[in-house]
Design an enzyme around this catalytic site. Structure first.
Site, short mmCIF file in Angstrom:
data_model
loop_
_atom_site.label_atom_id
_atom_site.label_comp_id
_atom_site.label_asym_id
_atom_site.label_seq_id
_atom_site.Cartn_x
_atom_site.Cartn_y
_atom_site.Cartn_z
N ASP A 13 -40.85 -15.22 18.72
CA ASP A 13 -41.10 -14.20 19.74
C ASP A 13 -42.46 -13.53 19.54
OD1 ASP A 13 -40.33 -12.79 17.48
OD2 ASP A 13 -39.05 -11.37 18.55
N ASP A 18 -44.29 -12.54 12.69
CA ASP A 18 -44.32 -13.96 13.06
C ASP A 18 -45.67 -14.56 12.71
OD1 ASP A 18 -41.94 -14.38 15.55
OD2 ASP A 18 -42.50 -12.38 14.88
N ILE A 129 -37.56 -17.63 14.31
CA ILE A 129 -38.03 -16.33 13.83
C ILE A 129 -38.08 -15.32 14.98
CG2 ILE A 129 -39.20 -17.12 11.75
CD1 ILE A 129 -41.81 -17.25 13.29
N ASP A 245 -40.17 -12.28 8.77
CA ASP A 245 -40.26 -13.72 8.97
C ASP A 245 -40.95 -14.42 7.80
OD1 ASP A 245 -39.05 -13.37 11.46
OD2 ASP A 245 -40.98 -13.11 12.46
#
Length: 317
Positions: A13, A18, A129, A245
């Site tokens: 996302d 991330d 993630i 993540d």
């Protein structure tokens, strides 16, 4: 003789954490990232696409295909109220280079996940993630698709029931609880999960964070820029630096060095509770008498994890 690298799809996302996890996987000598699938989460899916392209621009990896995925949750929710990572989900950073969105692939994320597992049965690892909407949708369209996955890794859930977005739910699972429920109930491949507890308990100190961001490479300066807003907010709240993540990435890249303890359990997601909606529920005492469906990472080597972050930062010099 060189060992063939594992094929990896990253379902994301496009948030601040991330970005660093993606950089870690792009540096891997174990995995070959063959595609990114985008899902609504830290922001709407159209913005997520832009964020992922910004991340790949910073990494000089725009040759890897990017696919847009689900814009709504399984039940049709669109907007998620979460300003921690900024309105755009990437720290509202004005200095990040704007991407060329025309390079976005036309094929939908769910379709490409299913197609690639048919083309490479038993060879693809799926790394999730973000919210699990793309994964759940693929399972609904093709219930057998997960049997063709090599394995699946998920950052999400919370096995102690201590939430980071509600009183009892972790963000990725709460963003689409029904999708998380479908994923845990229907996945038929080896599945490993890193929950919020590991992230909260093992984050680097602020001194270590500043050490990470002291390097001058393009990727590292990009991370420093997009992290300004969440870092300032965390310090104001008296919180520790708690990446998420990145923990999953480290566990995937160096499992024998980073992972110290796992539990093979049955887990599901609460969908009916007034205060517990979206909470992952682990059947620790086997009350439900169901076969384990999940391997949960419960303990990691904190120092080795930081070394993994440091190596990624240094590799960008």
């Amino acid at each position: 003789m060189a060992t063939q690298r594992k094929k990896l799809i990253i379902d994301t996302d496009g948030g601040v954490d991330d970005a660093q996890a993606i950089f870690m996987m792009l540096d891997s000598t174990v995995y070959d990232v063959i595609g990114f699938t985008c899902v609504r989460g830290n922001s709407g899916v159209n913005q997520v696409v832009r964020n992922v392209l910004k991340i790949l621009t910073a990494a000089d990896k725009l040759s890897i295909p990017v696919y847009a995925g689900c814009a709504f949750s399984i039940l049709g929710q669109h907007v998620i109220q979460n300003s921690y990572q900024g309105v755009d989900g990437l720290g509202d950073c004005q200095s990040a280079e704007e991407p060329d969105v025309s390079i976005l692939q036309r094929e939908a994320a769910t379709d490409v996940i299913i197609r690639l597992t048919k083309e490479h049965p038993g060879e693809i690892t799926l790394m999730c993630i973000g919210p699990l909407t793309n994964l759940a949708t693929a399972l609904k369209v093709d219930p057998d698709f997960s049997c063709r996955l090599r394995d699946c890794y998920i950052m999400g859930g919370n096995y102690y029931g201590k939430g980071n977005i509600t009183v009892s739910a972790e963000f990725n699972f709460h963003a689409d609880p029904e999708a998380a429920y479908i994923a845990l109930e229907q996945l038929r491949c080896p599945t490993t999960l890193v929950g919020w507890e590991v992230c909260e308990e093992n984050g680097p100190t602020w001194d270590q964070y500043h050490q990470l961001r002291s390097f001058s490479g393009k990727r590292n300066q990009f991370l420093k820029a997009i992290e300004q807003k969440p870092v300032a907010f965390s310090i104001k709240q008296g919180w520790n630096y708690s990446p998420a993540d990145e923990f999953l990435a480290a566990c995937m890249l160096s499992p024998s060095e980073v992972v110290m303890e796992t539990k093979h359990v049955y887990a599901t997601v609460e969908l009916g509770g007034k205060l517990t909606y979206g909470q992952m529920v682990v059947d620790w005492n086997k009350v439900l008498k169901k076969e384990p469906n999940l391997t949960i990472v419960t303990k990691i080597d904190k120092d080795t994890f930081f070394t993994a972050l440091l190596n990624t930062a240094k590799s960008d010099i």
